[in-house]
Design an enzyme around this catalytic site. Sequence first.
Site, short mmCIF file in Angstrom:
data_model
loop_
_atom_site.label_atom_id
_atom_site.label_comp_id
_atom_site.label_asym_id
_atom_site.label_seq_id
_atom_site.Cartn_x
_atom_site.Cartn_y
_atom_site.Cartn_z
N GLY A 14 0.80 -1.22 0.00
CA GLY A 14 0.00 0.00 0.00
C GLY A 14 0.83 1.27 0.00
O GLY A 14 0.45 2.26 0.62
N SER A 15 1.96 1.26 -0.73
CA SER A 15 2.82 2.44 -0.70
C SER A 15 2.15 3.66 -1.31
O SER A 15 2.41 4.79 -0.90
CB SER A 15 4.15 2.15 -1.41
OG SER A 15 3.96 1.95 -2.80
N LYS A 65 -7.86 -7.75 -5.95
CA LYS A 65 -9.14 -8.43 -6.16
C LYS A 65 -10.03 -7.59 -7.06
O LYS A 65 -9.97 -6.36 -7.06
CB LYS A 65 -9.85 -8.67 -4.82
CG LYS A 65 -9.06 -9.54 -3.85
CD LYS A 65 -8.92 -10.95 -4.35
CE LYS A 65 -8.20 -11.84 -3.37
NZ LYS A 65 -8.05 -13.22 -3.86
N ILE A 119 -13.31 -5.74 -8.22
CA ILE A 119 -14.34 -5.02 -7.48
C ILE A 119 -15.71 -5.63 -7.78
O ILE A 119 -16.04 -5.91 -8.94
CB ILE A 119 -14.32 -3.52 -7.86
CG1 ILE A 119 -12.95 -2.92 -7.55
CG2 ILE A 119 -15.41 -2.76 -7.12
CD1 ILE A 119 -12.54 -3.02 -6.11
N ASN A 145 -8.05 3.83 -9.91
CA ASN A 145 -6.95 2.87 -9.86
C ASN A 145 -5.74 3.48 -10.53
O ASN A 145 -5.86 4.35 -11.40
CB ASN A 145 -7.34 1.57 -10.57
CG ASN A 145 -6.27 0.50 -10.43
OD1 ASN A 145 -5.77 0.25 -9.33
ND2 ASN A 145 -5.89 -0.13 -11.52
N HIS A 191 -2.16 2.41 -12.62
CA HIS A 191 -1.55 1.29 -13.35
C HIS A 191 -0.17 1.72 -13.81
O HIS A 191 0.00 2.84 -14.31
CB HIS A 191 -2.42 0.92 -14.55
CG HIS A 191 -1.91 -0.27 -15.29
ND1 HIS A 191 -2.14 -1.56 -14.87
CD2 HIS A 191 -1.17 -0.38 -16.43
CE1 HIS A 191 -1.57 -2.41 -15.71
NE2 HIS A 191 -0.97 -1.71 -16.66
N ASP A 194 -8.51 -2.70 -16.25
CA ASP A 194 -7.77 -1.62 -16.91
C ASP A 194 -8.50 -1.03 -18.11
O ASP A 194 -7.86 -0.48 -19.02
CB ASP A 194 -6.38 -2.11 -17.35
CG ASP A 194 -5.55 -2.62 -16.19
OD1 ASP A 194 -5.71 -2.10 -15.07
OD2 ASP A 194 -4.74 -3.55 -16.39
N GLU A 211 4.47 7.16 -9.51
CA GLU A 211 3.14 6.85 -8.97
C GLU A 211 2.86 7.64 -7.70
O GLU A 211 1.77 8.19 -7.50
CB GLU A 211 3.03 5.35 -8.67
CG GLU A 211 2.92 4.45 -9.88
CD GLU A 211 2.74 3.00 -9.47
OE1 GLU A 211 1.92 2.73 -8.57
OE2 GLU A 211 3.42 2.12 -10.05
#
Length: 207
Positions: free
Chosen positions: A14-15, A93, A95, A109, A111, A152, A181
């Site tokens: 979870g960075s 996972k 959604i 999200n 990517h 995606d 990111e």
Amino acid sequence: MKGMKLGFLASHGGSNARAIIEAYKAGRLLAEPTVVISNNSNSPALAYAREEGLPHYHLSSVKYADPGDLDHAILGTLLKHGVNIVILAGYMKKIGPLMLGEYSNRILNIHPSLLPKHGGKNMFGKAVHASVLESGDTTTGVTIHLVNEEYDQGPILAQFPVPVHPSDDVDTLAARVLEQEHLSYAETINRIAQGELKLNLGNPGQS
């Protein structure tokens, strides 16, 4: 979008969640982190939330064998904490339909490539960077997009290029992309909070 309250879903480190929460603590983010959820009871993301005094929950198939029950539990937890924007931060996972319906166009999200390149099912982590290197691309990057039923495939909100160096291997490229990111996610959330990026909200009264 006024009064943004963020709920995070993370599976491992979870960075990105940490970077966003740290930006809020430093006064650089106009959106309030309110809850962290993980499907992994040993997730460092949960440990970090605990240290920060943020509400945190382990919600997974271990507790909810039926996928519909798990979807309902996650949704109920987000709503309980007033979340109006969901942030996926390495959540592994898919959604569920209840969440997709309630938070239509409000699940983000990140990517680690310039979608639609190097995206889709099973394209995550090092597999993405390996694909970039194998393709011979000289530029990769970060894509922040809305989440829908397909991996995606949701509308792209922002993209940030990252150079690919001739000397790169998977690890060096991954490190450079991850650094971008950590900057890009908070920046994009701020643009939404400031009204620069408009979300086509599925639920009235949330703008």
